[in-house]
Design a protein around this motif. Structure first.
Motif, PDB file in Angstrom:
ATOM      1  N   ASP A  32     -36.743  80.460  35.613  1.00 30.32           N
ATOM      2  CA  ASP A  32     -37.982  80.147  36.327  1.00 30.32           C
ATOM      3  C   ASP A  32     -39.151  80.796  35.585  1.00 30.32           C
ATOM      4  OD1 ASP A  32     -39.767  79.277  38.209  1.00 30.32           O
ATOM      5  OD2 ASP A  32     -39.418  80.978  39.543  1.00 30.32           O
ATOM      6  N   THR A  33     -39.599  80.125  34.546  1.00 26.75           N
ATOM      7  CA  THR A  33     -40.697  80.621  33.722  1.00 26.75           C
ATOM      8  C   THR A  33     -41.788  79.577  33.697  1.00 26.75           C
ATOM      9  OG1 THR A  33     -39.037  81.706  32.338  1.00 26.75           O
ATOM     10  CG2 THR A  33     -41.257  81.628  31.495  1.00 26.75           C
ATOM     11  N   ARG A  34     -42.939  79.933  34.207  1.00 30.74           N
ATOM     12  CA  ARG A  34     -44.079  79.013  34.189  1.00 30.74           C
ATOM     13  C   ARG A  34     -44.648  78.954  32.780  1.00 30.74           C
ATOM     14  NH1 ARG A  34     -46.328  82.146  38.860  1.00 30.74           N
ATOM     15  NH2 ARG A  34     -45.136  81.389  40.621  1.00 30.74           N
ATOM     16  N   PRO A  35     -45.295  77.859  32.446  1.00 31.65           N
ATOM     17  CA  PRO A  35     -45.945  77.786  31.125  1.00 31.65           C
ATOM     18  C   PRO A  35     -46.988  78.894  30.975  1.00 31.65           C
ATOM     19  CG  PRO A  35     -45.929  75.630  32.185  1.00 31.65           C
ATOM     20  CD  PRO A  35     -45.442  76.618  33.203  1.00 31.65           C
ATOM     21  N   ALA A  36     -47.101  79.401  29.773  1.00 29.83           N
ATOM     22  CA  ALA A  36     -48.099  80.435  29.480  1.00 29.83           C
ATOM     23  C   ALA A  36     -49.181  79.820  28.603  1.00 29.83           C
ATOM     24  CB  ALA A  36     -47.446  81.617  28.779  1.00 29.83           C
ATOM     25  N   HIS A  37     -50.422  79.935  29.036  1.00 25.21           N
ATOM     26  CA  HIS A  37     -51.575  79.465  28.272  1.00 25.21           C
ATOM     27  C   HIS A  37     -52.468  80.683  28.045  1.00 25.21           C
ATOM     28  CE1 HIS A  37     -50.307  75.374  29.012  1.00 25.21           C
ATOM     29  NE2 HIS A  37     -50.207  75.672  30.299  1.00 25.21           N
ATOM     30  N   LEU A  38     -52.601  81.108  26.800  1.00 27.42           N
ATOM     31  CA  LEU A  38     -53.334  82.324  26.475  1.00 27.42           C
ATOM     32  C   LEU A  38     -54.490  82.022  25.531  1.00 27.42           C
ATOM     33  CD1 LEU A  38     -50.176  84.504  25.775  1.00 27.42           C
ATOM     34  CD2 LEU A  38     -51.481  84.401  27.895  1.00 27.42           C
ATOM     35  N   HIS A  39     -55.545  82.844  25.613  1.00 25.72           N
ATOM     36  CA  HIS A  39     -56.716  82.715  24.743  1.00 25.72           C
ATOM     37  C   HIS A  39     -57.006  84.061  24.101  1.00 25.72           C
ATOM     38  CE1 HIS A  39     -58.735  79.060  26.899  1.00 25.72           C
ATOM     39  NE2 HIS A  39     -57.581  78.762  26.357  1.00 25.72           N
ATOM     40  N   ARG A  40     -57.587  83.996  22.914  1.00 23.09           N
ATOM     41  CA  ARG A  40     -58.099  85.201  22.254  1.00 23.09           C
ATOM     42  C   ARG A  40     -59.451  84.845  21.654  1.00 23.09           C
ATOM     43  NH1 ARG A  40     -55.434  88.569  17.237  1.00 23.09           N
ATOM     44  NH2 ARG A  40     -56.947  90.252  17.268  1.00 23.09           N
ATOM     45  N   ILE A  41     -60.502  85.442  22.195  1.00 26.80           N
ATOM     46  CA  ILE A  41     -61.863  85.137  21.761  1.00 26.80           C
ATOM     47  C   ILE A  41     -62.537  86.429  21.317  1.00 26.80           C
ATOM     48  CG2 ILE A  41     -64.120  84.276  22.486  1.00 26.80           C
ATOM     49  CD1 ILE A  41     -62.621  82.471  24.480  1.00 26.80           C
ATOM     50  N   ASP A  42     -63.063  86.411  20.096  1.00 26.83           N
ATOM     51  CA  ASP A  42     -63.796  87.545  19.546  1.00 26.83           C
ATOM     52  C   ASP A  42     -65.004  86.981  18.806  1.00 26.83           C
ATOM     53  OD1 ASP A  42     -64.772  89.811  18.361  1.00 26.83           O
ATOM     54  OD2 ASP A  42     -62.885  90.397  17.411  1.00 26.83           O
ATOM     55  N   LYS A  95     -47.784  88.206  21.918  1.00 27.89           N
ATOM     56  CA  LYS A  95     -49.150  87.677  21.889  1.00 27.89           C
ATOM     57  C   LYS A  95     -50.085  88.524  22.752  1.00 27.89           C
ATOM     58  CE  LYS A  95     -48.562  84.637  18.933  1.00 27.89           C
ATOM     59  NZ  LYS A  95     -49.235  84.779  17.636  1.00 27.89           N
ATOM     60  N   ARG A  96     -49.616  88.971  23.897  1.00 24.03           N
ATOM     61  CA  ARG A  96     -50.454  89.815  24.748  1.00 24.03           C
ATOM     62  C   ARG A  96     -50.764  91.147  24.058  1.00 24.03           C
ATOM     63  NH1 ARG A  96     -51.457  87.768  29.682  1.00 24.03           N
ATOM     64  NH2 ARG A  96     -50.073  86.125  30.436  1.00 24.03           N
ATOM     65  N   ARG A  97     -49.802  91.705  23.304  1.00 29.28           N
ATOM     66  CA  ARG A  97     -50.057  92.933  22.553  1.00 29.28           C
ATOM     67  C   ARG A  97     -51.114  92.714  21.478  1.00 29.28           C
ATOM     68  NH1 ARG A  97     -44.394  93.748  22.762  1.00 29.28           N
ATOM     69  NH2 ARG A  97     -44.195  92.804  20.708  1.00 29.28           N
ATOM     70  N   ARG A  98     -51.210  91.502  20.954  1.00 24.65           N
ATOM     71  CA  ARG A  98     -52.200  91.184  19.914  1.00 24.65           C
ATOM     72  C   ARG A  98     -53.569  90.835  20.486  1.00 24.65           C
ATOM     73  NH1 ARG A  98     -50.158  89.421  14.407  1.00 24.65           N
ATOM     74  NH2 ARG A  98     -52.412  89.287  14.292  1.00 24.65           N
ATOM     75  N   GLY A  99     -53.715  90.867  21.810  1.00 28.06           N
ATOM     76  CA  GLY A  99     -55.028  90.670  22.410  1.00 28.06           C
ATOM     77  C   GLY A  99     -55.224  89.344  23.120  1.00 28.06           C
ATOM     78  N   TYR A 100     -54.202  88.520  23.225  1.00 23.11           N
ATOM     79  CA  TYR A 100     -54.320  87.258  23.958  1.00 23.11           C
ATOM     80  C   TYR A 100     -54.271  87.550  25.455  1.00 23.11           C
ATOM     81  CZ  TYR A 100     -53.649  84.443  19.760  1.00 23.11           C
ATOM     82  OH  TYR A 100     -53.818  83.849  18.540  1.00 23.11           O
ATOM     83  N   VAL A 101     -55.111  86.840  26.213  1.00 22.70           N
ATOM     84  CA  VAL A 101     -55.177  87.020  27.663  1.00 22.70           C
ATOM     85  C   VAL A 101     -55.198  85.651  28.335  1.00 22.70           C
ATOM     86  CG1 VAL A 101     -56.373  89.243  27.551  1.00 22.70           C
ATOM     87  CG2 VAL A 101     -57.691  87.134  27.637  1.00 22.70           C
ATOM     88  N   ASP A 102     -55.040  85.638  29.656  1.00 20.67           N
ATOM     89  CA  ASP A 102     -55.141  84.394  30.419  1.00 20.67           C
ATOM     90  C   ASP A 102     -56.562  83.847  30.296  1.00 20.67           C
ATOM     91  OD1 ASP A 102     -52.467  84.463  31.385  1.00 20.67           O
ATOM     92  OD2 ASP A 102     -53.082  85.999  32.817  1.00 20.67           O
ATOM     93  N   PRO A 103     -56.748  82.515  30.251  1.00 19.06           N
ATOM     94  CA  PRO A 103     -58.090  81.945  30.053  1.00 19.06           C
ATOM     95  C   PRO A 103     -59.140  82.435  31.048  1.00 19.06           C
ATOM     96  CG  PRO A 103     -56.447  80.229  29.852  1.00 19.06           C
ATOM     97  CD  PRO A 103     -55.735  81.467  30.315  1.00 19.06           C
ATOM     98  N   GLY A 104     -58.779  82.715  32.279  1.00 21.21           N
ATOM     99  CA  GLY A 104     -59.742  83.191  33.261  1.00 21.21           C
ATOM    100  C   GLY A 104     -60.235  84.591  32.978  1.00 21.21           C
ATOM    101  N   ASN A 105     -59.521  85.341  32.129  1.00 23.76           N
ATOM    102  CA  ASN A 105     -59.871  86.738  31.850  1.00 23.76           C
ATOM    103  C   ASN A 105     -60.661  86.907  30.558  1.00 23.76           C
ATOM    104  OD1 ASN A 105     -58.447  87.401  34.111  1.00 23.76           O
ATOM    105  ND2 ASN A 105     -56.622  88.010  33.026  1.00 23.76           N
ATOM    106  N   THR A 106     -60.948  85.831  29.839  1.00 20.69           N
ATOM    107  CA  THR A 106     -61.666  85.954  28.583  1.00 20.69           C
ATOM    108  C   THR A 106     -63.134  86.218  28.839  1.00 20.69           C
ATOM    109  OG1 THR A 106     -62.014  83.576  28.466  1.00 20.69           O
ATOM    110  CG2 THR A 106     -60.095  84.453  27.307  1.00 20.69           C
ATOM    111  N   VAL A 107     -63.731  87.008  28.002  1.00 19.55           N
ATOM    112  CA  VAL A 107     -65.153  87.308  28.098  1.00 19.55           C
ATOM    113  C   VAL A 107     -65.840  86.655  26.920  1.00 19.55           C
ATOM    114  CG1 VAL A 107     -66.875  89.146  28.113  1.00 19.55           C
ATOM    115  CG2 VAL A 107     -64.653  89.500  29.227  1.00 19.55           C
TER     116      VAL A 107
END
Length: 90
Positions: A5-15, A73-85
């Protein structure tokens, strides 16, 4: 066959300082032969990106690979799209 039971993961990294806007997506899909495939999609936000599909015979193997890749990926700085600044205009 039971797929974890693993939901899809969609991650963003914006700098903005490095002109970096990337996405990374992980999904699990069943195969016709009782296994499961881990589908990875990555690239620059706004592009189609690249796709890699890995097929596993055992469902627990695909679940372990999913978790391992998401954590990396999370260790490299990717986060959920809603959390990107995103930089605000001045």
């Amino acid at each position: 066959m039971l797929i974890p039971d693993t939901r899809p993961a969609h991650l963003h990294r914006i700098d903005d300082a490095r002109n970096m806007a990337r996405f990374y997506s992980l999904t699990i899909q069943p195969t016709l032969f009782g296994g499961a495939s881990l589908i990875r999609n990555w690239g620059r936000i706004g592009s189609k990106g690249q796709i890699k599909i890995e097929t596993f015979d055992e469902p627990q193997d695909v679940g372990c690979a999913f978790i391992r890749l998401e954590r990396a990926k999370r260790r490299r700085g990717y986060v959920d799209p809603g959390n990107t600044v995103v930089g605000l205009p001045r």
